[in-house]
Each structure stands twice: as C-alpha cells, then as structure tokens.
Design a protein around this motif. Structure first.
Motif, PDB file in Angstrom:
ATOM      1  N   ALA A  77       0.906  -1.048   0.093  1.00 18.65           N
ATOM      2  CA  ALA A  77      -0.167  -0.082   0.064  1.00 18.65           C
ATOM      3  C   ALA A  77       1.086   1.265  -0.065  1.00 18.65           C
ATOM      4  CB  ALA A  77      -0.800   0.061   1.236  1.00 18.65           C
ATOM      5  N   ALA A  78       2.196   1.194   0.722  1.00 18.29           N
ATOM      6  CA  ALA A  78       2.939   2.328   0.807  1.00 18.29           C
ATOM      7  C   ALA A  78       3.611   2.657  -0.640  1.00 18.29           C
ATOM      8  CB  ALA A  78       3.979   2.089   1.801  1.00 18.29           C
ATOM      9  N   LEU A  79       3.723   1.535  -1.360  1.00 21.20           N
ATOM     10  CA  LEU A  79       4.265   1.808  -2.764  1.00 21.20           C
ATOM     11  C   LEU A  79       3.352   2.490  -3.603  1.00 21.20           C
ATOM     12  CD1 LEU A  79       6.694   1.165  -4.847  1.00 21.20           C
ATOM     13  CD2 LEU A  79       5.377  -1.190  -5.281  1.00 21.20           C
ATOM     14  N   GLN A  80       2.158   2.207  -3.388  1.00 22.55           N
ATOM     15  CA  GLN A  80       0.881   2.854  -4.412  1.00 22.55           C
ATOM     16  C   GLN A  80       0.844   4.266  -3.873  1.00 22.55           C
ATOM     17  OE1 GLN A  80      -2.582   0.893  -3.919  1.00 22.55           O
ATOM     18  NE2 GLN A  80      -1.942  -0.989  -4.768  1.00 22.55           N
ATOM     19  N   VAL A  81       0.918   4.715  -2.760  1.00 21.80           N
ATOM     20  CA  VAL A  81       1.085   6.096  -2.058  1.00 21.80           C
ATOM     21  C   VAL A  81       2.303   6.759  -2.714  1.00 21.80           C
ATOM     22  CG1 VAL A  81       1.012   7.488  -0.203  1.00 21.80           C
ATOM     23  CG2 VAL A  81      -0.422   5.369  -0.125  1.00 21.80           C
ATOM     24  N   THR A  82       3.470   5.885  -2.694  1.00 13.11           N
ATOM     25  CA  THR A  82       4.798   6.638  -3.008  1.00 13.11           C
ATOM     26  C   THR A  82       5.009   7.019  -4.470  1.00 13.11           C
ATOM     27  OG1 THR A  82       5.833   5.500  -1.012  1.00 13.11           O
ATOM     28  CG2 THR A  82       7.257   6.367  -2.860  1.00 13.11           C
ATOM     29  N   ARG A  83       4.095   6.047  -5.184  1.00 11.06           N
ATOM     30  CA  ARG A  83       4.071   6.383  -6.532  1.00 11.06           C
ATOM     31  C   ARG A  83       3.166   7.522  -6.865  1.00 11.06           C
ATOM     32  NH1 ARG A  83       4.081   0.018  -8.564  1.00 11.06           N
ATOM     33  NH2 ARG A  83       6.243  -0.248  -8.821  1.00 11.06           N
ATOM     34  N   ARG A  84       2.231   7.679  -6.317  1.00 13.35           N
ATOM     35  CA  ARG A  84       1.277   8.725  -6.639  1.00 13.35           C
ATOM     36  C   ARG A  84       2.063  10.089  -5.960  1.00 13.35           C
ATOM     37  NH1 ARG A  84      -1.861  11.633  -3.063  1.00 13.35           N
ATOM     38  NH2 ARG A  84      -1.717  10.178  -1.314  1.00 13.35           N
ATOM     39  N   LEU A  85       2.779  10.216  -4.943  1.00 11.19           N
ATOM     40  CA  LEU A  85       3.464  11.458  -4.322  1.00 11.19           C
ATOM     41  C   LEU A  85       4.558  11.809  -5.368  1.00 11.19           C
ATOM     42  CD1 LEU A  85       3.536  10.531  -0.658  1.00 11.19           C
ATOM     43  CD2 LEU A  85       2.138  11.997  -1.739  1.00 11.19           C
ATOM     44  N   GLN A  86       5.187  10.733  -6.044  1.00 15.49           N
ATOM     45  CA  GLN A  86       6.395  11.246  -7.014  1.00 15.49           C
ATOM     46  C   GLN A  86       7.439  11.944  -6.197  1.00 15.49           C
ATOM     47  OE1 GLN A  86       4.192  13.302 -10.230  1.00 15.49           O
ATOM     48  NE2 GLN A  86       3.966  11.440 -11.403  1.00 15.49           N
ATOM     49  N   PRO A  87       8.024  11.221  -5.510  1.00 16.03           N
ATOM     50  CA  PRO A  87       9.119  11.744  -4.357  1.00 16.03           C
ATOM     51  C   PRO A  87      10.354  11.671  -5.545  1.00 16.03           C
ATOM     52  CG  PRO A  87       8.721   9.781  -3.585  1.00 16.03           C
ATOM     53  CD  PRO A  87       7.669   9.885  -4.810  1.00 16.03           C
ATOM     54  N   ASP A  88      11.438  12.635  -4.986  1.00 11.45           N
ATOM     55  CA  ASP A  88      12.968  12.466  -5.430  1.00 11.45           C
ATOM     56  C   ASP A  88      13.787  11.534  -4.464  1.00 11.45           C
ATOM     57  OD1 ASP A  88      12.412  14.692  -7.224  1.00 11.45           O
ATOM     58  OD2 ASP A  88      12.467  15.983  -5.575  1.00 11.45           O
ATOM     59  N   LEU A  89      13.325  11.168  -3.505  1.00 12.85           N
ATOM     60  CA  LEU A  89      14.083  10.528  -2.561  1.00 12.85           C
ATOM     61  C   LEU A  89      13.114   9.612  -1.685  1.00 12.85           C
ATOM     62  CD1 LEU A  89      17.126   9.992  -1.934  1.00 12.85           C
ATOM     63  CD2 LEU A  89      16.610  11.355   0.051  1.00 12.85           C
ATOM     64  N   VAL A  90      13.519   8.292  -1.238  1.00  6.07           N
ATOM     65  CA  VAL A  90      12.645   7.511  -0.467  1.00  6.07           C
ATOM     66  C   VAL A  90      13.714   7.060   0.449  1.00  6.07           C
ATOM     67  CG1 VAL A  90      11.299   5.513  -0.147  1.00  6.07           C
ATOM     68  CG2 VAL A  90      10.920   6.845  -2.057  1.00  6.07           C
ATOM     69  N   VAL A  91      13.533   6.787   1.753  1.00  8.12           N
ATOM     70  CA  VAL A  91      14.298   6.623   2.772  1.00  8.12           C
ATOM     71  C   VAL A  91      13.714   5.737   3.671  1.00  8.12           C
ATOM     72  CG1 VAL A  91      15.854   7.547   4.546  1.00  8.12           C
ATOM     73  CG2 VAL A  91      15.265   8.793   2.636  1.00  8.12           C
ATOM     74  N   CYS A  92      14.374   4.690   4.161  1.00 10.01           N
ATOM     75  CA  CYS A  92      14.262   3.832   4.995  1.00 10.01           C
ATOM     76  C   CYS A  92      14.930   3.989   6.237  1.00 10.01           C
ATOM     77  CB  CYS A  92      13.947   2.180   4.706  1.00 10.01           C
ATOM     78  SG  CYS A  92      13.775   0.847   5.871  1.00 10.01           S
ATOM     79  N   ALA A 128      12.239   6.137 -10.728  1.00  7.83           N
ATOM     80  CA  ALA A 128      11.662   7.412 -10.456  1.00  7.83           C
ATOM     81  C   ALA A 128      12.065   8.125  -9.282  1.00  7.83           C
ATOM     82  CB  ALA A 128      10.040   7.532 -10.220  1.00  7.83           C
ATOM     83  N   TRP A 129      12.975   7.578  -8.375  1.00  4.40           N
ATOM     84  CA  TRP A 129      13.615   8.176  -7.192  1.00  4.40           C
ATOM     85  C   TRP A 129      14.700   7.409  -6.657  1.00  4.40           C
ATOM     86  CZ3 TRP A 129       8.205   5.934  -6.424  1.00  4.40           C
ATOM     87  CH2 TRP A 129       8.089   4.505  -6.000  1.00  4.40           C
ATOM     88  N   THR A 130      15.577   8.057  -5.840  1.00  5.60           N
ATOM     89  CA  THR A 130      16.619   7.367  -5.437  1.00  5.60           C
ATOM     90  C   THR A 130      16.319   6.909  -4.045  1.00  5.60           C
ATOM     91  OG1 THR A 130      18.094   9.094  -6.095  1.00  5.60           O
ATOM     92  CG2 THR A 130      18.969   7.832  -4.321  1.00  5.60           C
ATOM     93  N   PHE A 131      16.534   5.365  -3.740  1.00  9.11           N
ATOM     94  CA  PHE A 131      16.048   4.618  -2.478  1.00  9.11           C
ATOM     95  C   PHE A 131      17.577   4.629  -1.563  1.00  9.11           C
ATOM     96  CE2 PHE A 131      15.444   1.053   0.317  1.00  9.11           C
ATOM     97  CZ  PHE A 131      14.082   1.411   0.621  1.00  9.11           C
ATOM     98  N   VAL A 132      17.015   4.815  -0.189  1.00 14.65           N
ATOM     99  CA  VAL A 132      18.304   5.055   0.806  1.00 14.65           C
ATOM    100  C   VAL A 132      17.848   4.003   1.961  1.00 14.65           C
ATOM    101  CG1 VAL A 132      19.703   6.222   2.197  1.00 14.65           C
ATOM    102  CG2 VAL A 132      18.820   7.235   0.085  1.00 14.65           C
ATOM    103  N   TYR A 133      18.481   3.189   2.246  1.00 13.63           N
ATOM    104  CA  TYR A 133      18.302   2.334   3.590  1.00 13.63           C
ATOM    105  C   TYR A 133      19.537   2.761   4.434  1.00 13.63           C
ATOM    106  CZ  TYR A 133      18.770  -1.837   6.399  1.00 13.63           C
ATOM    107  OH  TYR A 133      19.030  -2.556   7.350  1.00 13.63           O
TER     108      TYR A 133
END
Length: 244
Positions: free
Chosen positions: A16-31, A59-64
């Motif tokens: 569900a979070a992935l769907q929301v994230t795609r709608r928000l279109q962020p530049d960076l996603v952080v865990c 579409a974004w940079t992912f950081v863990y």
C-alpha cells in the motif's frame, strides 16, 4: 518477534505504501532502519522481497539506513545477509564501510550515518563514534549557498516526541551534537526511526527532528517537502485513509 510483535506487524502495508509513494512522486525515498526484528537471514530475505520495487524504481533514489535490530547480531550468517541487503537496497551506492557518506540531490545535501553501535549486552541504544562525530561537525561547518537544505539520515532520535531524553537503554550516546545543530539551524532536518510511533519535533526556531515511526505497525508514511529556499514542511500520510 514471536512474543511481542508478530500480531502488530502488517507487511501488506508495504504494498500500500508503494502505491502512495508512486502517487506522491518523490525524489528520494528513505528507510530509516529496523527491517528485521532479530536480524535473522529469513527476515532479510523477506525484506528484500518486499522492498525490491522501492529499491529498483528509477523514479526516485532509494536509501536504506540500518537500525539496531538489523545490526546487533554477531552471528556470521546474519551479518552476511545484512551486508547483502544493504548493498542490494542501496543499489551499490553509499558503501557501508565508508559511512558517513554524503549525497546531494536536487539542491539538498544529505549525510548518511551509521549510529548503530551497541553500548552493552542489554542495550538497544546507539553511539555516535568519534570519527562519525568529526565528519558530522565538518559537514555542518561548511559554507552553504542560499537555498541549500541539510538533512541527516540516521536511525536514532536525540529525544522523544516531547523533547525528553530517551531511557538510557534506548538512547544514542553523542546525540547532543545533532540536537545542538538542529537548535542552531545548522541542520534543517534529522530524519530517524527507532521509535515505533512517528513524530516531528522542532528544536526552538531551528530544524526538525522527524521520526518516521513504523510503517508496518502504524500504517503511515512520513513526507518531507523542501522547496528552493530550504523551507521544510512535514506531514504524515495515512495509508488506510489514502487507499480507501
């Protein structure tokens, strides 16, 4: 996990979070850490499976950033699975052995830092090592152009929602450096995890400490908007409400 958290963790919220994230279109996603409860290889395999779409999306940079639950296990197989997961989710960027690592994106300066250094056999807290603290001070003292925001990506908050120190067993030793930088405005945001209930707390008239909380327990995302003047706005995005 079996005694306390099995009934609280809802892994379906990740999709569900992935769907929301795609709608928000962020530049960076952080865990901000704690992919696992006990650092078991099977948990890391499951985390890789759940987060593969986040990590691979162009579409974004992912950081863990690792959490204490991911790192505080000495077993060789557990450590090997952590390292493989760290490299895979970060796409080979930000080598773990080189943390703290700087990253600049879209006019925002990020510093990724590993604060997960145990302080005893019963401690779930962390420690800002001397080398990391020196690197952080150097980063904060540099001149920066107007409109450049600074964001620290770590795991431990410096205090709780009300600004009170965390219990000794759970706090990060050396966090005063971060809190002072927030208070003085040298740091715009410290983005962290560790505490399962998310919050955002402003230090005086300075920067924000944002605890993302637990996605699978709370069912919400922490969203930061940073504009060209380095103005920071924060909100929580509720998954159930958003997804209907």
């Amino acid at each position: 996990y079996l005694l306390r958290r099995r009934g609280k963790i809802r892994s379906e919220r990740i999709a569900a979070a992935l769907q929301v994230t795609r709608r928000l279109q962020p530049d960076l996603v952080v865990c901000t850490g704690d992919l696992t409860a006990v650092g078991d290889p099977a948990e890391f395999n499951l985390a890789n499976e759940h987060l593969a779409c986040f990590a691979a999306d162009p579409a974004w940079t992912f950081v863990y950033i690792p959490g204490n639950h991911d790192l505080y296990v000495k077993n060789a197989a557990c450590r090997a699975h952590f390292m493989a997961t760290y490299e895979r989710l970060n796409g080979g960027r930000f080598p773990f052995a080189q943390l703290p690592v700087e990253h600049c994106q879209d006019g925002v300066e990020f510093l990724l830092i590993n604060e997960c250094q145990p302080n005893g056999p019963l401690s779930s807290g962390g420690r800002l090592e001397v080398e990391s603290a020196d690197r952080l001070r150097d980063w904060l003292q540099r001149d920066r152009s107007d409109g450049v925001a600074r964001v620290l990506l770590g795991h431990f908050p410096t205090a709780d929602h009300w600004g009170r120190p965390l219990p000794a067993r759970r706090r990060m030793v050396g966090g005063e450096i971060i809190r002072q930088a927030l208070t003085e405005g040298a740091l715009d945001v410290s983005l962290c995890g560790h505490i399962h209930h998310g919050f955002a707390r402003r230090e005086g008239l300075g920067g924000l400490e944002v605890c993302a909380g637990s996605l699978t327990m709370e069912g919400r995302l922490s969203v930061l908007d940073i504009d060209a003047t380095a103005t920071v706005q924060h909100r929580f995005e509720e998954l159930e409400r958003t997804s209907g």
